[in-house]
Design a protein around this motif. Structure first.
Motif, PDB file in Angstrom:
ATOM      1  N   ILE A  82       0.865  -1.189   0.000  1.00 29.69           N
ATOM      2  CA  ILE A  82       0.000   0.000   0.000  1.00 29.69           C
ATOM      3  C   ILE A  82       0.899   1.236   0.000  1.00 29.69           C
ATOM      4  CG2 ILE A  82      -1.844   1.196   1.245  1.00 29.69           C
ATOM      5  CD1 ILE A  82      -2.269  -1.550   2.773  1.00 29.69           C
ATOM      6  N   CYS A  83       0.828   2.011  -1.076  1.00 25.37           N
ATOM      7  CA  CYS A  83       1.716   3.168  -1.218  1.00 25.37           C
ATOM      8  C   CYS A  83       0.902   4.449  -1.097  1.00 25.37           C
ATOM      9  CB  CYS A  83       2.432   3.127  -2.563  1.00 25.37           C
ATOM     10  SG  CYS A  83       3.393   1.606  -2.759  1.00 25.37           S
ATOM     11  N   TYR A  84       1.346   5.357  -0.232  1.00 30.67           N
ATOM     12  CA  TYR A  84       0.590   6.597  -0.020  1.00 30.67           C
ATOM     13  C   TYR A  84       1.544   7.725   0.337  1.00 30.67           C
ATOM     14  CZ  TYR A  84       1.105   5.699   5.022  1.00 30.67           C
ATOM     15  OH  TYR A  84       1.617   5.477   6.267  1.00 30.67           O
ATOM     16  N   PHE A  96       7.193   9.195   0.410  1.00 28.45           N
ATOM     17  CA  PHE A  96       6.589   8.040  -0.257  1.00 28.45           C
ATOM     18  C   PHE A  96       6.548   6.972   0.825  1.00 28.45           C
ATOM     19  CE2 PHE A  96       6.990   4.063  -2.775  1.00 28.45           C
ATOM     20  CZ  PHE A  96       5.866   4.206  -3.572  1.00 28.45           C
ATOM     21  N   GLN A  97       5.352   6.591   1.261  1.00 30.61           N
ATOM     22  CA  GLN A  97       5.227   5.661   2.390  1.00 30.61           C
ATOM     23  C   GLN A  97       4.698   4.315   1.887  1.00 30.61           C
ATOM     24  OE1 GLN A  97       4.798   7.684   6.138  1.00 30.61           O
ATOM     25  NE2 GLN A  97       3.167   8.936   5.281  1.00 30.61           N
ATOM     26  N   ILE A  98       5.314   3.258   2.400  1.00 29.18           N
ATOM     27  CA  ILE A  98       4.950   1.904   1.965  1.00 29.18           C
ATOM     28  C   ILE A  98       4.443   1.122   3.167  1.00 29.18           C
ATOM     29  CG2 ILE A  98       5.758  -0.200   0.819  1.00 29.18           C
ATOM     30  CD1 ILE A  98       8.038   1.446  -0.400  1.00 29.18           C
ATOM     31  N   CYS A 129      12.019  -0.676  -0.364  1.00 29.51           N
ATOM     32  CA  CYS A 129      12.243   0.725   0.055  1.00 29.51           C
ATOM     33  C   CYS A 129      13.520   1.290  -0.559  1.00 29.51           C
ATOM     34  CB  CYS A 129      12.305   0.824   1.573  1.00 29.51           C
ATOM     35  SG  CYS A 129      10.722   0.537   2.356  1.00 29.51           S
ATOM     36  N   GLN A 130      14.569   0.468  -0.609  1.00 33.51           N
ATOM     37  CA  GLN A 130      15.845   0.946  -1.191  1.00 33.51           C
ATOM     38  C   GLN A 130      15.660   1.284  -2.672  1.00 33.51           C
ATOM     39  OE1 GLN A 130      18.751   1.187   0.513  1.00 33.51           O
ATOM     40  NE2 GLN A 130      18.916  -0.491   1.991  1.00 33.51           N
ATOM     41  N   ILE A 131      14.902   0.429  -3.367  1.00 28.98           N
ATOM     42  CA  ILE A 131      14.664   0.684  -4.797  1.00 28.98           C
ATOM     43  C   ILE A 131      13.854   1.971  -4.960  1.00 28.98           C
ATOM     44  CG2 ILE A 131      13.455  -0.192  -6.868  1.00 28.98           C
ATOM     45  CD1 ILE A 131      14.267  -3.070  -5.813  1.00 28.98           C
ATOM     46  N   ALA A 132      12.803   2.114  -4.131  1.00 26.96           N
ATOM     47  CA  ALA A 132      11.985   3.340  -4.206  1.00 26.96           C
ATOM     48  C   ALA A 132      12.852   4.562  -3.898  1.00 26.96           C
ATOM     49  CB  ALA A 132      10.824   3.243  -3.224  1.00 26.96           C
ATOM     50  N   ARG A 133      13.699   4.440  -2.876  1.00 29.57           N
ATOM     51  CA  ARG A 133      14.578   5.562  -2.487  1.00 29.57           C
ATOM     52  C   ARG A 133      15.433   6.015  -3.686  1.00 29.57           C
ATOM     53  NH1 ARG A 133      14.645   9.768   0.203  1.00 29.57           N
ATOM     54  NH2 ARG A 133      14.849  10.330  -1.951  1.00 29.57           N
ATOM     55  N   ILE A 177      12.412  13.708  -3.529  1.00 28.54           N
ATOM     56  CA  ILE A 177      11.562  13.320  -2.398  1.00 28.54           C
ATOM     57  C   ILE A 177      12.429  13.103  -1.155  1.00 28.54           C
ATOM     58  CG2 ILE A 177      10.002  11.488  -1.528  1.00 28.54           C
ATOM     59  CD1 ILE A 177       8.784  13.418  -3.687  1.00 28.54           C
ATOM     60  N   ALA A 178      12.044  13.754  -0.047  1.00 34.23           N
ATOM     61  CA  ALA A 178      12.887  13.729   1.152  1.00 34.23           C
ATOM     62  C   ALA A 178      12.993  12.337   1.767  1.00 34.23           C
ATOM     63  CB  ALA A 178      12.348  14.719   2.184  1.00 34.23           C
ATOM     64  N   ARG A 179      11.851  11.637   1.877  1.00 33.80           N
ATOM     65  CA  ARG A 179      11.896  10.361   2.608  1.00 33.80           C
ATOM     66  C   ARG A 179      11.018   9.285   1.993  1.00 33.80           C
ATOM     67  NH1 ARG A 179      10.147  11.153   8.597  1.00 33.80           N
ATOM     68  NH2 ARG A 179       9.019  12.880   7.649  1.00 33.80           N
ATOM     69  N   VAL A 180      11.536   8.058   2.034  1.00 35.97           N
ATOM     70  CA  VAL A 180      10.713   6.862   1.810  1.00 35.97           C
ATOM     71  C   VAL A 180      10.532   6.274   3.210  1.00 35.97           C
ATOM     72  CG1 VAL A 180      10.710   4.524   0.835  1.00 35.97           C
ATOM     73  CG2 VAL A 180      11.600   6.466  -0.504  1.00 35.97           C
ATOM     74  N   ILE A 181       9.321   5.875   3.551  1.00 36.15           N
ATOM     75  CA  ILE A 181       9.105   5.345   4.908  1.00 36.15           C
ATOM     76  C   ILE A 181       8.431   3.975   4.839  1.00 36.15           C
ATOM     77  CG2 ILE A 181       8.268   5.841   7.230  1.00 36.15           C
ATOM     78  CD1 ILE A 181       7.965   8.756   6.510  1.00 36.15           C
ATOM     79  N   ALA A 182       9.069   2.988   5.464  1.00 35.12           N
ATOM     80  CA  ALA A 182       8.471   1.654   5.592  1.00 35.12           C
ATOM     81  C   ALA A 182       7.501   1.685   6.762  1.00 35.12           C
ATOM     82  CB  ALA A 182       9.570   0.632   5.870  1.00 35.12           C
TER      83      ALA A 182
END
Ligand SMILES: O=P(O)(O)O[C@H]1O[C@H](CO)[C@@H](O)[C@H]1O
Ligand SMILES: [Mn+2]
Ligand SMILES: [Mn+2]
Length: 412
Positions: A172-174, A181-183, A199-203, A211-216
């Motif tokens: 679920i990505c929101y 970008f939160q997963i 998450c690493q790939i999205a980052r 984008i400042a942060r990807v968050i698991a």
């Protein structure tokens, strides 16, 4: 023979504990926001009675100057249970000069690296993410697809899509008003290693979107009624774009001990040791423990995330009030370990007024409550959070940072 005291500093970020709308709140749609005042007023009005008893009780924060700090920021006296005057404290408030009201900007700015560029944001309420990015994420992370793709509150979206996610395996990505970008994923669907790889790939893919942060955002539970987020949240921040005070302290043979999510926010840059902890009590246990084993030129840097994640974004005024009192109690314990030669600073990274519409942060002044370092009295309204990094540089007798003005020994 005179003994030279150790120089040890402690910075605690009360995540989202703002003290009143900032002068530029208008451009964020945040006129009238005031996290701490509105919580205190709700308690005084008897709206927070469940599990507590009327007026907010924050004696230790008051000793550090919370009341005059709020007075400076919003020109109002916050209603509290007792009347306690500050003692041996230097207090004030600070404005943010970074363009965003997010966690990353707030923390980087306080360590001397304000974010003066614009982050990328996903501002479409639905179909929020660029199609090209999603295609590449699905392909590279070998995902069956994604769910969500919208702006949402993290607890509501797992209720809405959690069961579909368990059946399909699609994460679920929101996003939100922040540059994130939160997963969200169920811990039985994605293993820690798989989630980390996604998450690493999205980052990597989101660097070009700034984008400042990807968050698991892992969760557990049997069905929509009892899905709960677990303690295994992880933030994948970009590294600070400028040298921070943390880098500088390490260069000068000091150490930075991160407690909570600080290391994630700085992408591990300028960090000597990281201590993970879950929840306010554990975060305070770890902070007190780290503080007691400090050596000369050590900085303990703690973030207390519960205020923001559990209560601010959830617009839970009563929960926020209880957490502030719980923190205050532990602060009392911590202060018994602080010497006059130490420097302790309490502040925040942004506001998140639980009485405000929506579920996002609010652009506010942050408190600056400090103890030790041979000073007491008002340090006034500071022009930038970077005054903290500059003060630390002066305290540790290091070359000045390029941003901010020190408030060490500069009370008014
Ligand atoms: O609603 P949840 O998932 O708690 O998300 C909140 O937490 C994020 C990071 O602090 C913010 O961007 C906000 O969206
Ligand atoms: Mn924050
Ligand atoms: Mn937040």
């Amino acid at each position: 023979m005179t003994v030279v005291p150790l120089r040890r500093a402690l910075v605690i970020v009360l995540d989202s504990v703002g003290v009143g709308a900032a002068p530029d709140a208008d451009s964020f749609g945040d006129i009238g926001a005031n996290t701490i005042l509105h919580i205190a007023q709700a308690c005084a009005d008897g709206l927070c009675e469940q599990g507590r008893n009327g007026l907010l009780h924050l004696p230790n924060l008051q000793t550090l100057g919370l009341v005059p700090c709020c007075q400076l920021a919003c020109n109002q006296t916050i209603p509290l249970r007792e009347s306690i005057v500050p003692k041996d404290a230097a207090f004030g408030c600070a404005k943010e000069i970074s363009t965003g009201k997010d966690t990353t900007s707030g923390h980087w700015e306080m360590m001397g690296a304000p974010v003066l560029f614009n982050w990328g944001y996903f501002s479409n309420p639905t179909d929020s993410f660029p199609a090209d990015f999603i295609v590449r994420l699905i392909e590279q992370a070998k995902l069956p697809g994604i769910l969500g793709n919208c702006i949402a509150s993290g607890t509501e979206i797992i209720e809405r899509f959690g069961e579909q996610h368990r059946l399909s395996g699609k994460p679920i990505c929101y996003t939100s008003a922040d540059s994130v970008f939160q997963i969200a994923y169920h811990e039985s669907v994605l293993s820690p290693a798989k989630a980390d790889a996604v998450c690493q790939i999205a980052r990597e893919l989101l660097n070009e979107y700034n984008i400042a942060r990807v968050i698991a955002r892992p969760f557990s539970g049997q069905n929509a009624n009892d899905f709960r987020r677990t303690a295994n949240r992880k933030d994948y921040s970009v590294a600070p774009t400028q040298t921070t005070f943390l880098d500088q302290l390490l260069e000068h043979q000091g150490r930075v001990i991160s407690v909570g999510k600080i290391a994630d926010i700085f992408a591990n840059k300028g960090i000597s040791q990281k201590i993970k902890a879950n929840g306010l009590e554990q975060l305070m246990d770890s902070t007190i423990e780290a503080w007691q084993s400090c050596r000369d030129k050590d900085l303990v840097f703690t973030n207390i995330v519960d205020f923001d994640t559990l209560y601010g974004h959830r617009r839970d005024v009563n929960g926020y009030a209880l957490a502030l009192e719980q923190f205050d109690l532990r602060l009392g314990e911590l202060l018994t370990h602080v010497k006059d030669s130490d420097l302790v600073i309490l502040t925040a990274d942004h506001g998140c007024d639980p009485t405000f519409p929506g579920s996002d942060h609010t652009r506010e002044f942050v408190p600056l409550l400090s103890k030790g370092a041979f000073q007491s009295g008002s340090i006034g309204i500071r022009e930038t959070f970077a005054d903290i990094g500059q003060s630390l540089a002066e305290y540790f007798d290091m070359p000045p940072m390029s941003n901010g003005k020190s408030f060490i020994n500069h009370t008014q």
